[in-house]
Scaffold this active site. Structure first.
Site, short mmCIF file in Angstrom:
data_model
loop_
_atom_site.label_atom_id
_atom_site.label_comp_id
_atom_site.label_asym_id
_atom_site.label_seq_id
_atom_site.Cartn_x
_atom_site.Cartn_y
_atom_site.Cartn_z
N ALA A 75 11.52 -2.88 7.97
CA ALA A 75 10.45 -3.46 7.83
C ALA A 75 9.68 -3.77 6.08
CB ALA A 75 10.00 -1.57 6.95
N TYR A 141 2.49 -2.07 0.54
CA TYR A 141 3.43 -1.86 0.59
C TYR A 141 3.31 -0.41 0.46
CZ TYR A 141 8.90 -0.68 -0.09
OH TYR A 141 9.43 -0.10 -0.02
#
Ligand code: UDP
Length: 329
Positions: A75, A141
């Site tokens: 990620a 995020y």
């Protein structure tokens, strides 16, 4: 047991791969190498270059290798970048994970440990933070990581998958061997930025905000050694292999250090004066983030072993002083 580590060429991924190999586990690594480094991957692991959003790549991998459990680090993780380019985070972190889950369900792989973050909490209601405290991320995020947790929860319920979500606080430090460490480009994390000063790559470090409601006015964070994080992933895989139920765990030391304390410790460790400049606050930084990791200790049997800030910074310095340009792709 064979473990597939997605994002195994990144910072925390590469440390976990090494720890698994050291234990004698059979390890398969997949990484797109967009932010990771081939040189960071332990030579004992089998490496595949590819993206988790590529279903053919994943299906091919699961057909070729008999995978017992997956650890998912693949990620993007830069808070600032997620604010300016949120869709990049939704595409990679969420859409990529959706494809991964599809492929796991299709191929009968039903155990996964994945990276989450303290950023899922946002501004904390209290410290130390417990896993069932309010989650209200203050940036994309944290928002994508929280959405990933929810995607795992519902997919697990529908398809009999089991998962462990590990919410890291501030990952730092480097493996004792000095062969792998933190290498982000551009760098945005406090400890590597501080160490760029004694490395001659910058002439000072900035202190983002000195008017926080803390003892010395600077932000307090819970710094957790990457080797302790790697151990937690291995324990989480074993927990799932032993039939453990899906759950979420914080990973931190439970002790907070201010930005000034971190800089002072780095001065002591490196013997360099490390000039610091006080600047305004960085947007979205909570004053204090400190974990309660009691649950990981009680259920996973985790115990952080490298909890002295001096040891953490010394291990980071051992890596950075010998690799001032990281892995040099
Ligand atoms: N920080 C700082 N100067 C820097 C980088 C970070 O004062 O050049 C502060 C930041 O405001 C935060 C702490 O250091 O309070 C840790 O920041 P980092 O980006 O390493 O991790 P985060 O807490 O954002 O995950």
């Amino acid at each position: 047991m064979t473990v597939l580590v997605l994002g195994g060429a990144g910072y925390i991924g590469s440390h976990t791969v090494k720890a698994l190999c050291d234990e004698g586990t059979d390890v398969v690594v997949a990484d797109s190498l967009v932010t990771g480094y081939r040189a960071a991957v332990d030579k004992r692991a089998r490496f595949y270059e590819g993206d988790i959003s590529d279903i053919d790549f994943l299906d091919g991998l699961f057909e070729k290798e008999k995978i017992d459990a997956v650890i998912h680090f693949a990620a993007f993780s830069l808070v600032g970048e997620s604010v300016t380019n949120p869709l990049k985070y939704y595409t990679n972190n969420l859409c990529g994970t959706k494809v991964l889950l599809e492929s796991m369900v299709k191929n009968g792989v039903n155990k996964i440990v994945f990276s989450s973050t303290a950023a899922t909490y946002g501004e904390p209601e209290r410290v130390p933070i417990m896993e069932n405290d309010r989650t209200e991320p203050t940036n994309p995020y944290g928002e994508t990581k929280l959405a990933m947790e929810k995607m795992f929860k519902w997919t697990a319920a529908a398809h009999g998958l089991r998962y462990v979500s590990l919410r890291y606080f501030n990952a730092c430090g480097a493996d004792a061997s000095g062969t792998i460490g933190e290498a982000h480009n551009p760098e945005s994390h406090l400890i590597p930025l501080i160490l760029q000063v004694p490395n001659g790559k910058r002439d000072h470090v900035s202190i983002f905000g000195t008017d926080y409601p803390t003892a010395d006015g600077t932000c307090i964070r819970d710094y957790i050694h990457v080797t302790d994080l790697a151990d937690a992933h291995i324990l989480a895989v074993k927990y799932l292999m032993n039939g453990g139920k899906s759950d979420i765990f914080n990973l931190g030391n439970g002790v907070g250090f201010s930005v000034r304390e971190v800089i002072d410790t780095a001065r002591k460790v490196t013997g360099h004066p490390i000039p610091a400049e006080e600047t305004p606050r960085r947007a979205g930084d909570p004053a204090q983030l400190i974990a309660s990791s009691q649950k990981a200790k009680d259920i996973l049997g985790w115990k952080p072993c490298h909890d002295s800030l001096e040891e953490i910074i010394a291990s980071a310095w051992n890596w950075h002083k010998n690799h001032p340009n990281g892995y040099e792709k």
